[in-house]
Design a protein around this motif. Structure first.
Motif, PDB file in Angstrom:
ATOM      1  N   HIS A   1       0.841  -1.204   0.000  1.00  0.00           N
ATOM      2  CA  HIS A   1       0.000   0.000   0.000  1.00  0.00           C
ATOM      3  C   HIS A   1       0.874   1.251   0.000  1.00  0.00           C
ATOM      4  CE1 HIS A   1      -3.164   2.794   1.351  1.00  0.00           C
ATOM      5  NE2 HIS A   1      -4.028   1.874   0.959  1.00  0.00           N
TER       6      HIS A   1
ATOM      7  N   TYR B   1      -6.437   7.868  -4.037  1.00  0.00           N
ATOM      8  CA  TYR B   1      -6.306   6.416  -3.871  1.00  0.00           C
ATOM      9  C   TYR B   1      -5.891   5.975  -2.470  1.00  0.00           C
ATOM     10  CZ  TYR B   1      -6.703   6.422  -8.905  1.00  0.00           C
ATOM     11  OH  TYR B   1      -7.172   6.600 -10.180  1.00  0.00           O
ATOM     12  N   GLU B   2      -5.513   6.912  -1.611  1.00  0.00           N
ATOM     13  CA  GLU B   2      -5.059   6.522  -0.279  1.00  0.00           C
ATOM     14  C   GLU B   2      -6.185   5.931   0.569  1.00  0.00           C
ATOM     15  OE1 GLU B   2      -3.530   9.910   1.725  1.00  0.00           O
ATOM     16  OE2 GLU B   2      -5.305  11.157   1.382  1.00  0.00           O
ATOM     17  N   HIS B   3      -7.435   6.173   0.150  1.00  0.00           N
ATOM     18  CA  HIS B   3      -8.571   5.653   0.912  1.00  0.00           C
ATOM     19  C   HIS B   3      -8.785   4.160   0.692  1.00  0.00           C
ATOM     20  CE1 HIS B   3     -10.275   6.200  -3.096  1.00  0.00           C
ATOM     21  NE2 HIS B   3     -11.162   5.290  -2.758  1.00  0.00           N
ATOM     22  N   CYS B   4      -8.155   3.585  -0.329  1.00  0.00           N
ATOM     23  CA  CYS B   4      -8.344   2.157  -0.623  1.00  0.00           C
ATOM     24  C   CYS B   4      -7.954   1.326   0.597  1.00  0.00           C
ATOM     25  CB  CYS B   4      -7.511   1.746  -1.831  1.00  0.00           C
ATOM     26  SG  CYS B   4      -8.052   2.515  -3.379  1.00  0.00           S
TER      27      CYS B   4
ATOM     28  N   ASP C   1      -7.124  -3.506  -3.791  1.00  0.00           N
ATOM     29  CA  ASP C   1      -8.170  -2.588  -4.246  1.00  0.00           C
ATOM     30  C   ASP C   1      -7.564  -1.416  -5.018  1.00  0.00           C
ATOM     31  OD1 ASP C   1     -10.027  -4.191  -3.062  1.00  0.00           O
ATOM     32  OD2 ASP C   1     -10.355  -2.909  -1.311  1.00  0.00           O
ATOM     33  N   MET C   2      -6.454  -0.889  -4.494  1.00  0.00           N
ATOM     34  CA  MET C   2      -5.793   0.236  -5.150  1.00  0.00           C
ATOM     35  C   MET C   2      -5.236  -0.180  -6.510  1.00  0.00           C
ATOM     36  SD  MET C   2      -2.545   2.547  -3.865  1.00  0.00           S
ATOM     37  CE  MET C   2      -3.165   2.558  -2.184  1.00  0.00           C
ATOM     38  N   TRP C   3      -4.582  -1.329  -6.549  1.00  0.00           N
ATOM     39  CA  TRP C   3      -3.985  -1.856  -7.780  1.00  0.00           C
ATOM     40  C   TRP C   3      -5.054  -2.052  -8.861  1.00  0.00           C
ATOM     41  CZ3 TRP C   3       0.896  -2.310  -9.344  1.00  0.00           C
ATOM     42  CH2 TRP C   3       1.237  -3.216 -10.345  1.00  0.00           C
ATOM     43  N   ASP C   4      -6.171  -2.650  -8.463  1.00  0.00           N
ATOM     44  CA  ASP C   4      -7.257  -2.903  -9.413  1.00  0.00           C
ATOM     45  C   ASP C   4      -7.894  -1.599  -9.891  1.00  0.00           C
ATOM     46  OD1 ASP C   4      -6.809  -5.591  -9.123  1.00  0.00           O
ATOM     47  OD2 ASP C   4      -8.466  -5.931  -7.728  1.00  0.00           O
ATOM     48  N   GLN C   5      -8.046  -0.639  -8.977  1.00  0.00           N
ATOM     49  CA  GLN C   5      -8.663   0.635  -9.343  1.00  0.00           C
ATOM     50  C   GLN C   5      -7.778   1.423 -10.301  1.00  0.00           C
ATOM     51  OE1 GLN C   5     -11.848   1.551  -8.326  1.00  0.00           O
ATOM     52  NE2 GLN C   5     -11.559   3.100  -9.927  1.00  0.00           N
TER      53      GLN C   5
END
Length: 219
Positions: free
Chosen positions: A75, A90-93, A98-102
């Motif tokens: 993360h 993106y820090e809220h992921c 989740d971040m990678w996919d988004q």
């Protein structure tokens, strides 16, 4: 230590801006693969199991804690290797996956809008005064590569004209020379001429400063 150096190099270099996703994705995949197998964390999700006193419960807890630590590392690594303007988005992921996919969903596609953005950025790009000419050309080369990865192949003439347009306003005469030089046919040709001119200017500047210093010492 080696991994810290890699992250430092990535931070010094080109971070994720949105238009350079393809090359950034390759770099991050390589980094996360060699560092404590963090890439596996981007493909798995674990949840904390109910507490218990059995051996299996203790093993499950240990596995979750190990995964959780890796997730935090992944993360942090992803956030540290993207442009400041993107971090807040993106820090809220909750987890790294989740971040990678988004990020892949947001920037990995080749929509018409994204392609237009990539082409426009390349055609309108101007040299940053803070960058050396070598750095400037490296950035433009990366942009050409991003476009190629998005299946947009620029002609040699398009690449040539984009480089000429990107040069500083003080290079008016050099722009004319490059435009009318029939021996300059592609990006490699124009890059070579531009770098030689930049080196020539550096020598002239250094010589002038040296001469001025000699005059002051003579007085």
């Amino acid at each position: 230590m080696a991994t810290k150096n890699i992250i430092a190099d990535l931070n010094k270099g080109e971070k994720l801006t949105g238009t350079n996703y393809n090359i950034w994705h390759k770099k991050m995949t390589f980094l996360l693969n060699i560092w404590q197998e963090l890439f596996e964390d981007l493909t798995t999700i674990m949840t904390r199991s109910l507490e218990g006193n059995t051996a299996q419960s203790r093993r499950d807890l240990e596995d979750f804690e190990t995964w959780s630590k890796k997730d935090c590392c992944a993360h942090f690594t992803l956030l540290s290797c993207m442009h400041d303007d993107l971090i807040s988005a993106y820090e809220h992921c909750a987890i790294a996956k989740d971040m990678w996919d988004q990020l892949r969903f947001d920037f990995g596609g080749t929509s018409v809008t994204r392609l237009r953005s990539l082409v426009l950025k390349f055609e309108m790009y101007k040299k940053d005064p803070e960058n050396s000419m070598t750095e400037h050309l490296r950035i433009m080369s990366a942009m050409i590569r991003d476009l190629k990865n998005a299946e947009v192949v620029l002609s040699d003439e398009q690449q040539l004209q984009a480089v000429i347009r990107s040069l500083p306003n003080s290079w008016v005469n050099m722009r004319k020379i490059l435009t009318h030089n029939e021996n300059i046919k592609n990006f490699a040709d124009v890059s070579r001429h531009v770098e030689l001119e930049a080196q020539r200017e550096e020598v002239i500047c250094a010589t002038t400063l040296f001469a001025q210093g000699g005059k002051h010492n003579g007085n």
